[in-house]
Write a protein that holds these residues in place. Structure first.
Motif, PDB file in Angstrom:
ATOM      1  N   LEU A   1      40.776  -5.218  -5.632  1.00 20.13           N
ATOM      2  CA  LEU A   1      40.865  -4.396  -4.622  1.00 20.13           C
ATOM      3  C   LEU A   1      41.357  -2.773  -4.969  1.00 20.13           C
ATOM      4  O   LEU A   1      40.630  -1.847  -4.226  1.00 20.13           O
ATOM      5  N   VAL A   2      42.434  -2.677  -5.639  1.00 18.94           N
ATOM      6  CA  VAL A   2      42.551  -1.237  -6.272  1.00 18.94           C
ATOM      7  C   VAL A   2      41.435  -0.368  -7.037  1.00 18.94           C
ATOM      8  O   VAL A   2      41.127   0.579  -6.381  1.00 18.94           O
ATOM      9  N   ASP A   3      40.717  -1.169  -7.667  1.00 17.13           N
ATOM     10  CA  ASP A   3      39.617  -0.589  -8.401  1.00 17.13           C
ATOM     11  C   ASP A   3      38.444  -0.329  -7.324  1.00 17.13           C
ATOM     12  O   ASP A   3      37.877   0.693  -7.439  1.00 17.13           O
ATOM     13  N   GLY A   4      38.338  -1.081  -6.324  1.00 15.50           N
ATOM     14  CA  GLY A   4      37.123  -0.768  -5.355  1.00 15.50           C
ATOM     15  C   GLY A   4      37.689   0.311  -4.582  1.00 15.50           C
ATOM     16  O   GLY A   4      36.819   1.121  -4.066  1.00 15.50           O
ATOM     17  N   THR A   5      38.842   0.240  -4.299  1.00 16.87           N
ATOM     18  CA  THR A   5      39.039   1.312  -2.989  1.00 16.87           C
ATOM     19  C   THR A   5      39.186   2.957  -3.945  1.00 16.87           C
ATOM     20  O   THR A   5      38.723   3.820  -3.533  1.00 16.87           O
ATOM     21  N   LYS A   6      39.570   2.765  -5.306  1.00 13.87           N
ATOM     22  CA  LYS A   6      39.380   3.949  -5.976  1.00 13.87           C
ATOM     23  C   LYS A   6      38.149   4.322  -6.133  1.00 13.87           C
ATOM     24  O   LYS A   6      37.489   5.570  -6.122  1.00 13.87           O
ATOM     25  N   GLN A   7      37.200   3.345  -6.183  1.00 15.09           N
ATOM     26  CA  GLN A   7      35.749   3.780  -6.326  1.00 15.09           C
ATOM     27  C   GLN A   7      35.079   4.489  -5.175  1.00 15.09           C
ATOM     28  O   GLN A   7      34.322   5.331  -4.966  1.00 15.09           O
ATOM     29  N   VAL A   8      35.638   4.064  -3.721  1.00 10.27           N
ATOM     30  CA  VAL A   8      34.933   4.364  -2.718  1.00 10.27           C
ATOM     31  C   VAL A   8      35.834   5.817  -2.467  1.00 10.27           C
ATOM     32  O   VAL A   8      35.073   6.572  -1.670  1.00 10.27           O
ATOM     33  N   ALA A   9      37.042   6.017  -2.619  1.00  8.01           N
ATOM     34  CA  ALA A   9      37.577   7.175  -2.706  1.00  8.01           C
ATOM     35  C   ALA A   9      37.545   8.464  -3.313  1.00  8.01           C
ATOM     36  O   ALA A   9      37.621   9.337  -2.792  1.00  8.01           O
ATOM     37  N   GLU A  10      36.800   8.079  -4.531  1.00  7.35           N
ATOM     38  CA  GLU A  10      36.597   8.974  -5.487  1.00  7.35           C
ATOM     39  C   GLU A  10      35.819  10.322  -5.015  1.00  7.35           C
ATOM     40  O   GLU A  10      35.966  11.373  -5.266  1.00  7.35           O
ATOM     41  N   PRO A  11      34.579   9.911  -4.285  1.00  6.48           N
ATOM     42  CA  PRO A  11      33.725  11.071  -3.796  1.00  6.48           C
ATOM     43  C   PRO A  11      34.403  12.063  -2.600  1.00  6.48           C
ATOM     44  O   PRO A  11      34.533  13.331  -2.742  1.00  6.48           O
ATOM     45  N   LEU A  12      35.369  11.282  -2.013  1.00  2.00           N
ATOM     46  CA  LEU A  12      36.138  11.980  -0.857  1.00  2.00           C
ATOM     47  C   LEU A  12      37.181  12.761  -1.561  1.00  2.00           C
ATOM     48  O   LEU A  12      37.452  14.222  -1.234  1.00  2.00           O
ATOM     49  N   VAL A  13      37.926  12.402  -2.500  1.00  2.09           N
ATOM     50  CA  VAL A  13      38.660  13.066  -3.341  1.00  2.09           C
ATOM     51  C   VAL A  13      38.181  14.355  -4.095  1.00  2.09           C
ATOM     52  O   VAL A  13      38.869  15.462  -4.250  1.00  2.09           O
ATOM     53  N   ASP A  14      37.097  14.256  -4.785  1.00  2.00           N
ATOM     54  CA  ASP A  14      36.569  15.248  -5.237  1.00  2.00           C
ATOM     55  C   ASP A  14      36.213  16.304  -4.471  1.00  2.00           C
ATOM     56  O   ASP A  14      36.326  17.524  -4.664  1.00  2.00           O
ATOM     57  N   ASP A  15      35.641  15.831  -3.332  1.00  2.00           N
ATOM     58  CA  ASP A  15      35.183  16.763  -2.257  1.00  2.00           C
ATOM     59  C   ASP A  15      36.684  17.564  -2.015  1.00  2.00           C
ATOM     60  O   ASP A  15      36.443  18.974  -1.686  1.00  2.00           O
ATOM     61  N   VAL A  16      37.425  17.003  -1.705  1.00  2.17           N
ATOM     62  CA  VAL A  16      38.872  17.788  -1.100  1.00  2.17           C
ATOM     63  C   VAL A  16      39.313  18.511  -2.277  1.00  2.17           C
ATOM     64  O   VAL A  16      39.681  19.611  -2.001  1.00  2.17           O
ATOM     65  N   ARG A  17      39.160  18.231  -3.550  1.00  4.87           N
ATOM     66  CA  ARG A  17      39.553  19.070  -4.736  1.00  4.87           C
ATOM     67  C   ARG A  17      38.621  20.196  -4.832  1.00  4.87           C
ATOM     68  O   ARG A  17      39.204  21.312  -4.953  1.00  4.87           O
ATOM     69  N   ARG A  18      37.371  20.281  -4.669  1.00  6.89           N
ATOM     70  CA  ARG A  18      36.391  21.218  -4.739  1.00  6.89           C
ATOM     71  C   ARG A  18      36.855  22.142  -3.412  1.00  6.89           C
ATOM     72  O   ARG A  18      37.003  23.570  -3.748  1.00  6.89           O
ATOM     73  N   ARG A  19      37.196  21.766  -2.336  1.00  8.45           N
ATOM     74  CA  ARG A  19      37.392  22.732  -1.196  1.00  8.45           C
ATOM     75  C   ARG A  19      38.852  23.501  -1.396  1.00  8.45           C
ATOM     76  O   ARG A  19      38.723  24.556  -0.942  1.00  8.45           O
ATOM     77  N   ILE A  20      39.698  22.884  -1.989  1.00 13.58           N
ATOM     78  CA  ILE A  20      40.775  23.444  -2.152  1.00 13.58           C
ATOM     79  C   ILE A  20      40.990  24.368  -3.446  1.00 13.58           C
ATOM     80  O   ILE A  20      42.187  25.011  -3.763  1.00 13.58           O
ATOM     81  N   GLY A  21      39.825  24.305  -4.238  1.00 11.14           N
ATOM     82  CA  GLY A  21      39.820  24.991  -5.300  1.00 11.14           C
ATOM     83  C   GLY A  21      40.613  24.488  -6.553  1.00 11.14           C
ATOM     84  O   GLY A  21      40.432  25.242  -7.469  1.00 11.14           O
TER      85      GLY A  21
END
Length: 121
Positions: free
Chosen positions: A47-67
């Motif tokens: 469950l944790v691994d699956g959640t990380k895989q699904v959330a990874e694109p969102l987290v990367d997008d947020v990191r890009r947006r805040i610089g």
């Protein structure tokens, strides 16, 4: 006064929960030992691994947006470098907006209404 009493009661409830969860046995283990055992199962790790895989694109997008450059942002991918937004400049101080007296009066009225509304909560 009521906020202080509410804070004290909440803190006491939290301490009581932590003490009970760590000391009172529920069968062969305490509550926290049961939760730890559940967290070590294969299903919960999946469950944790699956959640990380699904959330990874969102987290990367947020990191890009805040610089910020995160752990995964250093792929060397050209698209990531182009999509990264520039960092915001330092604060330049007081705003240099010029408002007419009518606009200033409207802003005061608007802000006064917000303050009155916030005090009702």
């Amino acid at each position: 006064m009521f906020r202080l009493l509410k804070l004290c009661m909440s803190l006491a409830a939290f301490v009581l929960f932590a003490w009970l969860g760590a000391t009172v046995p529920l069968g062969s283990h305490t509550l926290f030992e049961h939760l730890h055992a559940i967290g070590q199962t294969k299903e919960s790790k999946e469950l944790v691994d699956g959640t990380k895989q699904v959330a990874e694109p969102l987290v990367d997008d947020v990191r890009r947006r805040i610089g910020n450059k995160g752990d995964k942002a250093d792929h060397g991918d050209q698209r990531d470098k182009q999509a990264q937004l520039p960092l915001a400049p330092r604060d330049a101080g007081v705003a240099q907006d010029d408002f007419s007296p009518n606009e200033k009066r409207q802003l005061r009225r608007l802000l006064g209404g917000v303050e009155r509304h916030a005090s009702l909560k």
